[in-house]
Design a protein around this motif. Sequence first.
Motif, PDB file in Angstrom:
ATOM      1  N   GLY A  52       0.821  -1.217   0.000  1.00  0.00           N
ATOM      2  CA  GLY A  52       0.000   0.000   0.000  1.00  0.00           C
ATOM      3  C   GLY A  52       0.851   1.261   0.000  1.00  0.00           C
ATOM      4  N   ALA A  53       1.899   1.269   0.807  1.00  0.00           N
ATOM      5  CA  ALA A  53       2.785   2.438   0.856  1.00  0.00           C
ATOM      6  C   ALA A  53       3.530   2.623  -0.461  1.00  0.00           C
ATOM      7  CB  ALA A  53       3.772   2.300   2.011  1.00  0.00           C
ATOM      8  N   ALA A  54       3.959   1.522  -1.073  1.00  0.00           N
ATOM      9  CA  ALA A  54       4.668   1.612  -2.352  1.00  0.00           C
ATOM     10  C   ALA A  54       3.737   2.128  -3.450  1.00  0.00           C
ATOM     11  CB  ALA A  54       5.240   0.248  -2.740  1.00  0.00           C
ATOM     12  N   MET A  55       2.484   1.672  -3.424  1.00  0.00           N
ATOM     13  CA  MET A  55       1.529   2.152  -4.433  1.00  0.00           C
ATOM     14  C   MET A  55       1.207   3.629  -4.225  1.00  0.00           C
ATOM     15  SD  MET A  55      -1.069  -1.074  -4.866  1.00  0.00           S
ATOM     16  CE  MET A  55      -2.065  -0.268  -6.121  1.00  0.00           C
ATOM     17  N   LYS A  56       1.136   4.054  -2.966  1.00  0.00           N
ATOM     18  CA  LYS A  56       0.901   5.481  -2.699  1.00  0.00           C
ATOM     19  C   LYS A  56       2.085   6.308  -3.205  1.00  0.00           C
ATOM     20  CE  LYS A  56      -0.092   8.884   0.794  1.00  0.00           C
ATOM     21  NZ  LYS A  56      -0.219   9.229   2.181  1.00  0.00           N
ATOM     22  N   ALA A  57       3.298   5.802  -2.978  1.00  0.00           N
ATOM     23  CA  ALA A  57       4.487   6.512  -3.453  1.00  0.00           C
ATOM     24  C   ALA A  57       4.531   6.561  -4.982  1.00  0.00           C
ATOM     25  CB  ALA A  57       5.747   5.848  -2.911  1.00  0.00           C
ATOM     26  N   ALA A  58       3.919   5.564  -5.621  1.00  0.00           N
ATOM     27  CA  ALA A  58       3.884   5.527  -7.086  1.00  0.00           C
ATOM     28  C   ALA A  58       2.786   6.414  -7.656  1.00  0.00           C
ATOM     29  CB  ALA A  58       3.696   4.087  -7.561  1.00  0.00           C
ATOM     30  N   GLY A  59       2.019   7.068  -6.785  1.00  0.00           N
ATOM     31  CA  GLY A  59       0.998   7.991  -7.258  1.00  0.00           C
ATOM     32  C   GLY A  59      -0.407   7.428  -7.289  1.00  0.00           C
ATOM     33  N   LEU A  60      -0.617   6.243  -6.730  1.00  0.00           N
ATOM     34  CA  LEU A  60      -1.942   5.634  -6.749  1.00  0.00           C
ATOM     35  C   LEU A  60      -2.715   5.860  -5.456  1.00  0.00           C
ATOM     36  CD1 LEU A  60      -0.998   2.291  -8.497  1.00  0.00           C
ATOM     37  CD2 LEU A  60      -2.189   4.236  -9.491  1.00  0.00           C
ATOM     38  N   GLY A  61      -2.166   6.671  -4.562  1.00  0.00           N
ATOM     39  CA  GLY A  61      -2.848   6.981  -3.313  1.00  0.00           C
ATOM     40  C   GLY A  61      -3.578   8.301  -3.397  1.00  0.00           C
ATOM     41  N   GLN A  62      -4.128   8.737  -2.284  1.00  0.00           N
ATOM     42  CA  GLN A  62      -4.857  10.004  -2.259  1.00  0.00           C
ATOM     43  C   GLN A  62      -3.875  11.161  -2.355  1.00  0.00           C
ATOM     44  OE1 GLN A  62      -7.860  10.171   0.626  1.00  0.00           O
ATOM     45  NE2 GLN A  62      -8.340  12.303   0.332  1.00  0.00           N
ATOM     46  N   LYS A  63      -4.218  12.126  -3.157  1.00  0.00           N
ATOM     47  CA  LYS A  63      -3.368  13.308  -3.326  1.00  0.00           C
ATOM     48  C   LYS A  63      -3.450  14.172  -2.074  1.00  0.00           C
ATOM     49  CE  LYS A  63      -2.737  12.098  -7.612  1.00  0.00           C
ATOM     50  NZ  LYS A  63      -2.736  10.671  -7.566  1.00  0.00           N
ATOM     51  N   GLU A  64      -2.330  14.761  -1.718  1.00  0.00           N
ATOM     52  CA  GLU A  64      -2.280  15.643  -0.558  1.00  0.00           C
ATOM     53  C   GLU A  64      -2.955  16.958  -0.910  1.00  0.00           C
ATOM     54  OE1 GLU A  64      -1.107  14.812   2.428  1.00  0.00           O
ATOM     55  OE2 GLU A  64      -0.518  12.831   1.706  1.00  0.00           O
ATOM     56  N   ALA A  65      -3.953  17.330  -0.136  1.00  0.00           N
ATOM     57  CA  ALA A  65      -4.665  18.588  -0.384  1.00  0.00           C
ATOM     58  C   ALA A  65      -3.915  19.732   0.285  1.00  0.00           C
ATOM     59  CB  ALA A  65      -6.075  18.509   0.166  1.00  0.00           C
TER      60      ALA A  65
END
Length: 86
Positions: A52-65
């Motif tokens: 999950g953390a790797a996918m977020k780092a790859a841009g598949l997580g929620q964008k920081e508002a």
Amino acid sequence: MAGSSHGHTPAAWTGVTISFIGFSIAGVFMVAANPLGFWAGMGVVVLGGVVGAAMKAAGLGQKEAAVPVPARTPAAQPVAAEATAS
């Protein structure tokens, strides 16, 4: 939370799904009294977090508002005791 997109990302769904499978594996082996299988399931749980953390780092997580920082207001000045006595 229902009004936001909290957790509705491919990274979150994948990490939670892998962790759920790991908890299920660990639960089965815990009931079967097999410590090696239990710890293998716990390893799958950790793998879910890593994926999950790797996918977020790859841009598949929620964008920081961009959250606006509220303006600082000056602190209230204490009122002298003589001013309030009259």
